[in-house]
Design a protein around this motif. Structure first.
Motif, PDB file in Angstrom:
ATOM      1  N   TRP A 166       0.827  -1.217   0.000  1.00 57.65           N
ATOM      2  CA  TRP A 166       0.000   0.000   0.000  1.00 57.65           C
ATOM      3  C   TRP A 166       0.859   1.263   0.000  1.00 57.65           C
ATOM      4  O   TRP A 166       0.604   2.196  -0.764  1.00 57.65           O
ATOM      5  N   ILE A 167       1.872   1.306   0.854  1.00 54.74           N
ATOM      6  CA  ILE A 167       2.734   2.496   0.924  1.00 54.74           C
ATOM      7  C   ILE A 167       3.495   2.670  -0.380  1.00 54.74           C
ATOM      8  O   ILE A 167       3.602   3.793  -0.909  1.00 54.74           O
ATOM      9  N   GLU A 168       4.010   1.567  -0.936  1.00 52.18           N
ATOM     10  CA  GLU A 168       4.803   1.667  -2.155  1.00 52.18           C
ATOM     11  C   GLU A 168       3.960   2.081  -3.353  1.00 52.18           C
ATOM     12  O   GLU A 168       4.465   2.693  -4.303  1.00 52.18           O
ATOM     13  N   MET A 169       2.642   1.772  -3.336  1.00 51.24           N
ATOM     14  CA  MET A 169       1.783   2.199  -4.443  1.00 51.24           C
ATOM     15  C   MET A 169       1.303   3.647  -4.274  1.00 51.24           C
ATOM     16  O   MET A 169       0.508   4.137  -5.067  1.00 51.24           O
ATOM     17  N   GLY A 170       1.786   4.331  -3.225  1.00 55.93           N
ATOM     18  CA  GLY A 170       1.434   5.741  -3.040  1.00 55.93           C
ATOM     19  C   GLY A 170       0.429   5.981  -1.942  1.00 55.93           C
ATOM     20  O   GLY A 170      -0.087   7.089  -1.797  1.00 55.93           O
ATOM     21  N   ALA A 171       0.113   4.948  -1.155  1.00 52.92           N
ATOM     22  CA  ALA A 171      -0.812   5.053  -0.028  1.00 52.92           C
ATOM     23  C   ALA A 171      -2.142   5.679  -0.423  1.00 52.92           C
ATOM     24  O   ALA A 171      -2.580   6.688   0.146  1.00 52.92           O
ATOM     25  N   PRO A 172      -2.831   5.113  -1.433  1.00 50.96           N
ATOM     26  CA  PRO A 172      -4.150   5.650  -1.806  1.00 50.96           C
ATOM     27  C   PRO A 172      -5.106   5.576  -0.629  1.00 50.96           C
ATOM     28  O   PRO A 172      -5.153   4.582   0.089  1.00 50.96           O
ATOM     29  N   ASP A 173      -5.877   6.637  -0.458  1.00 46.70           N
ATOM     30  CA  ASP A 173      -6.724   6.731   0.742  1.00 46.70           C
ATOM     31  C   ASP A 173      -7.877   7.670   0.435  1.00 46.70           C
ATOM     32  O   ASP A 173      -7.674   8.872   0.238  1.00 46.70           O
ATOM     33  N   PRO A 174      -9.118   7.169   0.360  1.00 50.05           N
ATOM     34  CA  PRO A 174     -10.255   8.036   0.008  1.00 50.05           C
ATOM     35  C   PRO A 174     -10.883   8.764   1.187  1.00 50.05           C
ATOM     36  O   PRO A 174     -11.810   9.564   0.997  1.00 50.05           O
ATOM     37  N   ARG A 175     -10.417   8.503   2.398  1.00 43.00           N
ATOM     38  CA  ARG A 175     -11.112   9.013   3.577  1.00 43.00           C
ATOM     39  C   ARG A 175     -10.945  10.536   3.709  1.00 43.00           C
ATOM     40  O   ARG A 175      -9.836  11.056   3.594  1.00 43.00           O
ATOM     41  N   VAL A 176     -12.025  11.189   3.950  1.00 39.12           N
ATOM     42  CA  VAL A 176     -12.026  12.644   4.102  1.00 39.12           C
ATOM     43  C   VAL A 176     -12.608  12.988   5.460  1.00 39.12           C
ATOM     44  O   VAL A 176     -13.686  12.513   5.821  1.00 39.12           O
ATOM     45  N   ALA A 177     -11.897  13.795   6.226  1.00 37.51           N
ATOM     46  CA  ALA A 177     -12.365  14.170   7.565  1.00 37.51           C
ATOM     47  C   ALA A 177     -13.158  15.461   7.515  1.00 37.51           C
ATOM     48  O   ALA A 177     -12.947  16.310   6.652  1.00 37.51           O
ATOM     49  N   GLU A 178     -14.087  15.571   8.432  1.00 37.36           N
ATOM     50  CA  GLU A 178     -14.807  16.824   8.593  1.00 37.36           C
ATOM     51  C   GLU A 178     -13.897  17.866   9.241  1.00 37.36           C
ATOM     52  O   GLU A 178     -13.049  17.542  10.068  1.00 37.36           O
ATOM     53  N   LYS A 179     -14.078  19.090   8.854  1.00 38.19           N
ATOM     54  CA  LYS A 179     -13.280  20.159   9.441  1.00 38.19           C
ATOM     55  C   LYS A 179     -14.192  21.302   9.830  1.00 38.19           C
ATOM     56  O   LYS A 179     -15.188  21.574   9.166  1.00 38.19           O
ATOM     57  N   ILE A 180     -13.829  21.987  10.891  1.00 37.29           N
ATOM     58  CA  ILE A 180     -14.656  23.067  11.421  1.00 37.29           C
ATOM     59  C   ILE A 180     -13.975  24.399  11.187  1.00 37.29           C
ATOM     60  O   ILE A 180     -12.762  24.527  11.322  1.00 37.29           O
ATOM     61  N   VAL A 181     -14.762  25.361  10.805  1.00 36.03           N
ATOM     62  CA  VAL A 181     -14.276  26.738  10.707  1.00 36.03           C
ATOM     63  C   VAL A 181     -14.925  27.545  11.825  1.00 36.03           C
ATOM     64  O   VAL A 181     -16.147  27.568  11.949  1.00 36.03           O
ATOM     65  N   VAL A 182     -14.097  28.147  12.642  1.00 34.20           N
ATOM     66  CA  VAL A 182     -14.595  28.937  13.767  1.00 34.20           C
ATOM     67  C   VAL A 182     -14.738  30.382  13.326  1.00 34.20           C
ATOM     68  O   VAL A 182     -13.773  31.014  12.913  1.00 34.20           O
TER      69      VAL A 182
END
Length: 856
Positions: A150-166
């Motif tokens: 996984w790391i050698e193929m570029g660590a593909p990762d679709p997960r997106v976290a929520e972010k807050i703007v104050v």
């Protein structure tokens, strides 16, 4: 803002995580890969954290590999300690793409395509004793191989976290209308009815306020009373009998000239810096230990103390004094001596309390920056900016975003405070080695001792390596062992020995170190934290200053912390608060009542000034006069207002019980240091030479209250006769001579000390060996310096009260002596012994009396 398409929206991300934790098959919602997410903004809105534009789009094959091989392993083995829904240990969040790439306290967990730089790869292989994850059981080889792929193929990762703007609802422009956020303007002294009373422009402001309230100023103080007040206020010690006699003689022919001469004499005395330096040390929360759970000593804090005292004695301009303490390491210099002084000055930012047992280095860094912000803004600006760490300031126009903009400056600064990493001390740092060696080092060791120490370190390191092997073998075999505890103790012992060795050169001469700060190599881009929680990051903000105090947007250089610019802004004449806050502190020390009684709070929840025009007049004058503290003090003590008596006036008291209108000079209790110094002065035991370093410096890096500190060179109550400003100042462990008499709390910025009158103080004054010793020494002094009892008693009053005894007091003292001798059965064999005891008892009664402990 146009909508953007993301691989998986947040709701799908949460659902998949729940399925994984429940060990259910992954069933993404329909169209999860296609569902657009529209971004909206509100006072507290969520945003999607998207991949950078230059990140390659992961392939379908790569995403499938992640979902089938990697995500389930992370969810089952890692999320319990490293996810937003559970907890985030070590600052490492593994439940989102951004989290795993940003990493935690030790750096990025994954570097796509690079196994060697990926800490996660090191951890799952148990390739480093400090990074063995999961900690209880190593992953199977097949799973580790999947992570390699996984790391050698570029660590593909679709997960997106929520972010807050104050966001904030604070109206900055409206906030700027508050009086203290506007630049001071120099008003003309007001016209008064009693033209003959004022002796200065300051007196005009005071008298005008009194006349507006139908009040009259008190009469002038008696010469002796005024002299004693002046000596304690400017030098922190009483006048000698010679000073009193000289002043009384000069007063007869030229009262004004005699008084001015004493003022100038005290301003030029080294005692001025010791007295007024102590006032600043209150504000700077000076101490020689960290405080909190693990109270480790600061053996080099004394250099900052001496720097402050010397700065006041040299009348260093206050704006320069500020710049040196905030950014001395960044200022231009002409010599190594200048560089050394500037480095020591930055100890202001390093000497605060610290929680050394904090496990998370990121949390420790945030707490350290918060303490530096709190001290800097309260001490210099009179604002409680730290109240905006978790939410917008409840009272002042300071948004949370402004707090984190300022925090970015301090997070981009590395603080060197020392202490040795040991058990319960995880956060020790190096110290700054000074360019100029001490001409008279505090300590030294022989070359033989250096060799022995090196050998002991070598033996300890070998033993440590051997124990590591044993501990690893026991862990792999599942055997219980105390090797881990032995390793901790050995690591602590070796750290202490290494620290001691590094404190000396090859010849055994102690090196010169100081506490202080320097810029980080790469400035930090600060992130707003929701409610101040490390696990809830919101938007990035630019480093800067509180907007309410700025006339235009601040742009700080990208390649430095911004601390130099902060120092310049704090010390600028355009800053509406700096001069006001300092002149208010000076007024409070001289008059007992500040013009703004909330010395550390000039914000909307603080107290309004009793004399706003006078405050601004003094502030502008202070700046126009080159920020000279001595000139300001001289101006104030020469006023008629300062020279008023403390006589009570019932009518005035009923109108103004707090004396905020200055209708008399407020009586005040002398503080802890002055009380001890005055006792030593009266007994003839006061040593006015500055000691070398500090008793705590002699003890080295130790835990205050630990096994090495109760007795000997680091004892807080060891008998010393030098001035109290030089006594050891360990947090939560002050000498009893100070601790019982309302000293400044070194954990806080102290503008005005509390004043209490409690039984413990009386018990100390009646029974403590120090007080009894000074009474006995004073008695011996009287018996040797005066011939007759009448003369001896008269001198006693002069030494303690700064005035001669009146006839009734002398007669009462003689009667006491006679009664004491009769009661004690004095005869020819023990007459001298009884006489000495009588005088010691008499002297103690003077030293603990109210007149001795108060100034009128």
């Amino acid at each position: 803002m146009p909508a953007r398409v993301v691989p998986i929206n947040p709701s799908a991300h949460r659902l998949i995580n729940k399925q994984l934790k429940a060990r259910l098959p992954i069933t993404p919602p329909p169209n999860a890969m296609k569902l657009p997410c529209v971004i909206t903004l509100s006072a507290m809105a969520t945003l999607l954290s998207l991949p950078a534009a230059d990140d390659p789009q992961p392939s379908a094959e790569g995403l499938k590999f992640f979902e089938s091989k990697i995500r389930p392993v992370l969810a089952q083995n890692c999320y319990k300690c490293h996810s937003a829904d559970e907890k985030i240990k070590g600052g490492l969040n593994l439940d989102s793409r951004a989290g795993i790439r940003h990493g935690g306290d030790s750096g990025p967990a994954i570097t796509p395509g690079d196994l060697g730089s990926s800490l996660l790869w090191t951890a799952i292989n148990w390739g480093d004793k400090d990074y063995e994850m999961p900690p209880k059981k190593k992953l199977p080889a097949s799973i580790i191989a999947d992570f390699r792929t996984w790391i050698e193929m570029g660590a593909p990762d679709p997960r997106v976290a929520e972010k807050i703007v104050v966001k904030t609802e604070i109206d900055i422009d409206e906030g700027k209308k508050f009086w203290s956020f506007q630049k001071p303007l120099k008003a003309q002294p007001p016209v008064v009815s009693n033209q003959g009373w004022p002796a200065s422009a300051v007196d005009h402001f005071v008298l005008a306020k009194l006349e507006a309230n139908d009040l009259k100023p008190a009469a002038d103080a008696q010469p002796g009373t005024l002299l004693r007040r002046l000596y304690f206020d400017l030098a922190g010690i009483p006048p000698s009998t010679g000073d009193i006699e000289r002043y009384a003689e000069a007063w007869k022919s030229d009262p004004a000239g005699a008084y001015r001469s004493e003022v100038d004499h005290l301003l030029s005395s080294k005692h001025f810096g010791e007295r007024w330096g102590r006032h600043w040390l209150d504000v700077a929360r000076y101490a020689e230990s960290t405080g909190k759970e693990v109270n480790m000593s600061f053996p080099h804090a004394w250099r900052y103390r001496d720097y402050v005292i010397d700065s006041f004695n040299k009348d260093k301009p206050y704006d320069e004094f500020i710049r040196e303490q905030i950014a001395g390491d960044l200022l231009p210099i002409k010599s190594d001596a200048d560089w050394q002084e500037n480095l020591i000055a930055t100890g202001f930012l390093a000497i605060g309390p610290k929680g050394l047992n904090e496990r998370s280095p990121r949390q420790f860094a945030l707490d350290l920056a918060d303490e530096q912000i709190d001290t800097t803004t309260q001490a210099i600006l009179g604002l409680t900016v730290s109240c905006a760490r978790c939410h917008d300031h409840k009272f002042d126009p300071i948004p949370t975003a402004d707090y984190y903009s300022l925090a970015g400056i301090f997070l981009s600064t590395k603080t060197y405070f020392g202490t040795v990493n040991a058990i319960q001390n995880r956060r020790g740092t190096k110290l700054l080695e000074l360019p100029v060696p001490d001409s008279n080092p505090i300590s030294s060791v022989s070359t033989r001792e250096i060799s022995i120490l090196k050998q002991r370190i070598s033996d300890s390191e070998k033993r440590f390596n051997d124990l590591q092997v044993v501990a690893a073998q026991d862990r792999l075999a599942g055997r219980s062992s105390n090797a881990g505890q032995q390793l901790q103790r050995l690591r602590s012992t070796t750290s202490q020995m290494n620290a001691r060795l590094k404190g000396f050169d090859e010849n055994g001469v102690a090196k010169s170190f100081a506490m202080g700060v320097q810029d980080q190599s790469v400035p930090v881009e600060p992130t707003v934290l929701v409610r101040g929680e490390l696990e809830r990051p919101a938007q990035k903000v630019a480093r800067g200053f509180p907007q309410v105090l700025c006339n235009e947007p601040v742009k700080l250089p990208a390649n430095s912390s911004g601390r130099l610019e902060l120092a310049g802004w704090l010390a600028s004449r355009d800053n509406p608060l700096t001069a006001r806050v300092m002149v208010n502190r000076v007024w409070g020390h001289l008059f007992a009542n500040s013009l703004v009684t909330s010395q550390n709070n000039f914000g909307t929840s603080g107290q309004a000034p009793s004399h706003p025009e006078l405050l601004d007049y003094l502030a502008v004058n202070f700046m126009e006069g080159g920020w000279s503290l001595k000139s300001l003090v001289r101006e104030l003590v020469l006023t008629r207002s300062y020279r008023m008596s403390a006589d009570f006036n019932r009518t005035a008291f009923e109108k103004d019980p707090d004396n905020s209108l200055q209708w008399r000079h407020s009586p005040k209790k002398i503080d802890a240091e002055a009380l001890r110094d005055a006792m030593l002065f009266a007994s003839g035991n006061l040593d006015i030479t500055r000691p070398l370093g500090s008793e705590i410096a002699v003890g080295g890096d130790i835990r205050v209250g630990g096994p090495r500190s109760p007795r000997g060179a680091t004892s807080r109550d060891r008998a010393t006769n030098y001035r109290s400003v030089y006594l050891p100042a360990a947090r939560d462990n002050l000498p009893a001579a100070l601790a019982l008499f309302d000293p400044a709390d070194p954990n806080l910025v102290t503008g005005k000390r509390e004043q209490t009158n409690v039984p413990d103080q009386a018990l100390y004054l009646m029974n403590n060996p120090f007080v009894l010793q000074q009474a006995e020494a004073m008695a011996k002094r009287l018996l040797s310096e005066a011939d007759t009892p009448r003369e001896q008693f008269s001198k006693a009053f002069l030494l303690c009260y700064g005035r001669p005894a009146n006839k009734e007091e002398v007669e009462a003292s003689l009667a006491f002596l006679q009664r004491f001798q009769i009661t004690a059965g004095a005869d020819s064999r023990n007459r001298n012994e009884i006489r000495s005891l009588a005088f010691a008892t008499f002297c103690q009664s003077l030293l603990i009396s109210a007149e001795f402990r108060y100034l009128n």
